[in-house]
Each structure stands twice: as C-alpha cells, then as structure tokens.
Write an enzyme that holds these catalytic residues in place. Structure first.
Site, PDB file in Angstrom:
ATOM      1  N   CYS A   1       0.798  -1.224   0.000  1.00  0.00           N
ATOM      2  CA  CYS A   1       0.000   0.000   0.000  1.00  0.00           C
ATOM      3  C   CYS A   1       0.831   1.274   0.000  1.00  0.00           C
ATOM      4  O   CYS A   1       2.019   1.263   0.301  1.00  0.00           O
ATOM      5  CB  CYS A   1      -0.858   0.066   1.261  1.00  0.00           C
TER       6      CYS A   1
ATOM      7  N   GLY B   1       0.437   0.326  -5.108  1.00  0.00           N
ATOM      8  CA  GLY B   1      -0.766  -0.494  -5.038  1.00  0.00           C
ATOM      9  C   GLY B   1      -1.717  -0.122  -6.153  1.00  0.00           C
ATOM     10  O   GLY B   1      -2.034   1.057  -6.315  1.00  0.00           O
TER      11      GLY B   1
ATOM     12  N   ASN C   1      -0.275   0.756   5.721  1.00  0.00           N
ATOM     13  CA  ASN C   1       0.672   0.067   4.838  1.00  0.00           C
ATOM     14  C   ASN C   1       1.473  -0.914   5.685  1.00  0.00           C
ATOM     15  O   ASN C   1       2.060  -0.517   6.690  1.00  0.00           O
ATOM     16  CB  ASN C   1       1.602   1.097   4.183  1.00  0.00           C
ATOM     17  N   GLY C   2       1.511  -2.173   5.275  1.00  0.00           N
ATOM     18  CA  GLY C   2       2.256  -3.193   6.013  1.00  0.00           C
ATOM     19  C   GLY C   2       1.364  -4.367   6.339  1.00  0.00           C
ATOM     20  O   GLY C   2       0.182  -4.371   5.984  1.00  0.00           O
TER      21      GLY C   2
ATOM     22  N   TYR D   1      13.455  -2.051  -5.113  1.00  0.00           N
ATOM     23  CA  TYR D   1      12.401  -2.146  -6.126  1.00  0.00           C
ATOM     24  C   TYR D   1      11.156  -1.294  -5.867  1.00  0.00           C
ATOM     25  O   TYR D   1      10.671  -0.613  -6.760  1.00  0.00           O
ATOM     26  CB  TYR D   1      11.975  -3.618  -6.267  1.00  0.00           C
TER      27      TYR D   1
END
Ligand code: SF4
Length: 486
Positions: free
Chosen positions: A12, A41, A117-118, A261
């Site tokens: 996310c 995302g 996020n996570g 990345y």
C-alpha cells in the site's frame, strides 16, 4: 524481475494532509498524491475528506484515475482542511471493496478514517480474540483489526493519540498508519519501521504525511523528516507534536526491498535517495561480479539505475538495451498460450543497434520465478547479443515475507533448491551474479536505520505467524461442517 510479468507487489501507499490555512483543495491534493503513490498499489484506492469534523469518503477497486473520475472527485465535499488517501495491493485480506481504504469507522466518540501500509503478524490471533468478544468484521484485512482496536481503546482514553498508543502495545509486525479524526491528522509507524512514512510542510501552513517523499513533491509540500520507528506524530490546530513512547522498543529493520524495487527512484527514504541506492547496488555488483563486456543495459524501469552504477564502476559503456511499450495497461489480454508467451516481446523490445554482436551485461533488480528473465535473455540473443551476463541487484529470493510484500509460494521461486549455476542454466545466461546480503544492507549509504533481509536470509526481525491460519470467512464449508449448526 522487471515490471513485465508477475512482479512482486508492495501492499500500500498512505497519505494525509492537514491544511491549517484552509487554502488547499485537500481532496484534489490527495488525488495528486495517490497518483504519485500508484506504484505501491494498483488494486483499490480511496480518499476521505474531513469538513469541520464530518468525515466522508469514496473508495473502490481500480486505479486512481479509474476510481476518481472527474464526477466522483467533484462529488467529494469541498471546504475541508483535512483528507487522507490510500492505494492498495492486497497481501492481507482479499481483493474486495470492503478491504479498500481509507476505512471510515464511526464510534462513540466520533469518526476516524484509517490508512495502513504493512502486514501485522498477529492479525489472525487479534481478530480471533475480538470475534470471541463479539466483534463483527466487514472485510478480511488486518487494517480492520487495527480500526477495531483503536476505537475500542478510545473508550478508555482521553485522546485519539492515546488510543493509538495503547493499540500499538498490541500490534506485532509492519504498519505505517495515517489516521484522521474529526480534529487531528495522525501518523504512526511500527517500532521496527518496516515501511516508510515521512512528513512534509505546506507552504501556507500545515502538514502532509506520506509513504514516500515523491507524494510530497506532487502536492508542493516540503520534506521535513521521516516519522521515526515507533513514533506517533500529531498534526492539529496547535501545530505538530510527537509521542515517542514506542521509539527504541525494537531494532530498526526497514524493508531493504523498498530501496531495491518498491519505492520510486525520485523518493528519499531514511535520508537516502532511492536512485542513489540503486546506483550503489550496481557499483557493488560490478565489484562483486566483474566481467569483460562491451555494454551495460538495464531492464526498465527498476534495473536502469543499477545498470548506470555498474557502468560507472566498471567503465563499461551504458546503453539503452530495451524500449518499453508505454501504452500497455492492465487491460492487455493474454488470451492464447502463444499470446502469453509473446507478452514480454510485446511489452519490451530489444534495441538491436545497442546489443548486436556485443557482450552484454544485463541488470535487473531481482528474479522471482525466472520465466520472464529467461524470455528477456532470449530477446537479447534474438537481437544478436553475442554474450549475456546477467547481474541482479538483490540476493536470491528464497523465503516468504510476512511484512507486506507479496512473494509467491516458495516452490515457485527459481532460487528455491537451486544453486546459482543451476539458475544460470535455467535462465540461459552466459554468467549470473547476485548482489550479496553483506552489500545489500549498505545500499542506502546515508541511512542510519537497520534493514530487514528476511526474504533473502530466512532470518526475520519479528517471529512469523505460527502457521498461515485458514480464513474461516473465505472458504467453503468442509463436508463434516455441512451438517453442523454453525
Ligand atoms: S522479508 Fe523482504 S520484502 Fe519483506 S520486509 Fe523483509 S526485506 Fe522487505
């Protein structure tokens, strides 16, 4: 790995804006920021707006420009001073609208909009405990568990930030949060700091929180600093303040794959430029795996920076080896087997004049299944490359991630059970070299944080969940259960 087939997915991107002066169109700012974070995302997105304490929003499955058409964006309430936004790729919970964010939750002391996020490593246990106490969940994501815990804690606490702090005592794993209450915008990061989260300032007064600094640039905010691991940062009418009760309670272990990345190269994370970190990966690769060659090329987009670094270190000229078709979106239909096989060729084409008759060093950021890499190497051979020496700016992927990265099943990873020489043979390269784990943690040279390398080493900073629990809500009944009263 390249961006062309079965890439790894980040979970996310989160965003929040508190415009004290009230001069910004906060919904439009969130829209711009989500565009900048779209790479984090692509399955769903949403924006919640706060107008004088009333929080409303819109979320749905799709890309930012698909979900937020001019009509939808125009329907968001105007005149707000706060907004939050989210882009999601599902690694926890299925791809449904109920799991899209921001999650807007109404509770006895008001409303909150929460973006996460996570991945939590103890989400299943927490959820089970809550369900046994009568909690009802709409979706299957760990984010809803956080929402539930925060709103429950809010019953006992004097402020929303105290409720968030109490909730953090219960959470294990990775979370970067942006939470909007009727009067406050709050950012919180887990004590390990797995996922990035930064703070920006608005020119007219006010603050912005975002997963990456590229989103600050998108809304004209100036980078202030990163949210520290374990820190809770509150933006409200009185300005910015911080709670550090959870800081220093765990070893800092930022996801190193953010630098390799996930993150955009124009972002700065933990004090290091992502672009510079990727170039450094290329330099390390050239030191670790030198080779006699005529040209260095990168697989677009995330292999390009490392290719530049390899070229600088080795003295081998840098070249543009591929052209990417910019007009292929998610809707490209790979109907027949032949079309699927040709999909790399359609998305990516080798530049013959760069590679023909040459000994080529090819750089990519990682190899997942290996099928795409093999096709890319074949593209180069078909274009006349004399030799292809494949260099990878990450160590081999061998283990799953429990902190928000969707790594395919271990048995699908090309590095599982194979030596580097065996992988080279599978890919059809003349030589193959991976970046070492010793060097991967030194890429971000200006960062003072520690790094997680769990997917390369199998050593995790937080214990993985004991066993992937079966989601009761997302499986059909077993035969034995059909006759029971459930
Ligand atoms: S296991 Fe790998 S992808 Fe997951 S947080 Fe650690 S370094 Fe990142």
């Amino acid at each position: 790995m390249s961006d062309f087939q079965a890439p790894l997915h980040e979970e996310c991107g989160v965003f929040g804006i508190y415009d004290k002066a009230g001069t910004e169109d906060v919904a439009a700012a969130a829209y711009s920021a989500l565009y900048a974070l779209q790479h984090r995302g692509q399955e769903s997105c949403g924006i919640a707006v706060n107008v004088d304490g009333v929080i409303t929003g819109h979320r749905d499955l799709g890309l930012v420009n698909e979900v937020f058409t001019p009509a939808v964006l125009g329907s968001l309430p105007a005149g707000g001073k706060m907004a939050t936004g989210h882009v999601r790729y599902a690694t926890s919970g299925s791809r449904t609208r109920a799991n899209a964010q921001p999650m807007v939750v109404r509770h006895c002391k008001g409303t909150i909009a929460l973006c996460h996020n996570g991945n939590l490593t103890n989400a299943a246990a927490l959820r089970h405990e809550l369900e046994m106490q009568g909690a009802i969940f709409h979706g299957s994501s760990d984010t809803e568990v956080i929402c539930y815990l925060v709103t429950r804690a809010r019953l006992q606490t004097a402020s929303i930030e105290a409720a968030i702090s109490n909730t953090m005592d219960l959470l294990d794993g990775a979370y970067s949060l942006v939470i909007m209450s009727p009067a406050k915008l709050i950012a919180a990061r887990d004590p390990h700091g797995f996922r990035p989260l930064c703070i920006g300032t608005l020119p007219g007064g006010g603050y912005v929180f975002a997963s990456e600094s590229c989103a600050l640039d998108a809304v004209g905010a100036e980078f202030l600093r990163d949210v520290a691991p374990g820190e809770i940062v509150i933006a409200d009418y009185n300005g910015l303040r911080s709670m550090k009760d959870h800081c220093g309670t765990a070893k800092s272990t930022m996801c190193v794959f953010e630098f390799i990345y996930f993150a955009r190269p124009d972002s700065t994370i933990e004090g290091s430029s992502v672009h510079e970190a990727r170039k450094q990966a290329g330099r390390f690769l050239a030191m670790e795996h030198p080779v006699e060659a005529d040209v260095v090329i990168g697989v677009p987009d995330s292999g390009l920076d490392a290719a530049l670094g390899y070229s600088q270190q080795s003295g081998i000229p840098y070249g543009i080896g591929f052209i990417k078709n910019k007009y292929i979106g998610r809707t490209f239909i790979q109907g027949s087997q032949k079309q699927r096989e040709n999909s790399v060729r359609i998305k990516l084409n080798a530049v013959k004049s760069t590679v023909e008759g040459k000994r080529v060093v090819l750089i990519d950021d990682s190899i997942v299944r290996g099928t795409t890499s093999a096709r890319i190497i074949k593209l180069l051979r078909d274009a006349g490359a004399k030799e292809v020496h494949f260099r990878v700016s990450a160590p081999p992927f061998k283990y799953p991630c429990y902190f928000g990265t969707d790594i395919p099943d271990q048995k699908l990873l090309v590095a599982t059970g194979r030596t580097v020489e065996e992988i080279r043979q599978v890919l059809g390269a003349d030589s193959l070299g991976y970046l070492s784990t010793e060097h991967v943690v030194k890429l971000a040279q200006k960062s003072k944080c520690g790094f997680c390398t769990g997917c390369f080493t199998g050593r995790y900073p937080v214990d993985p969940p004991p066993q992937e629990p079966e989601d009761l809500h997302e499986r059909p009944l077993h035969e034995s259960e059909k006759k029971k009263v459930l």
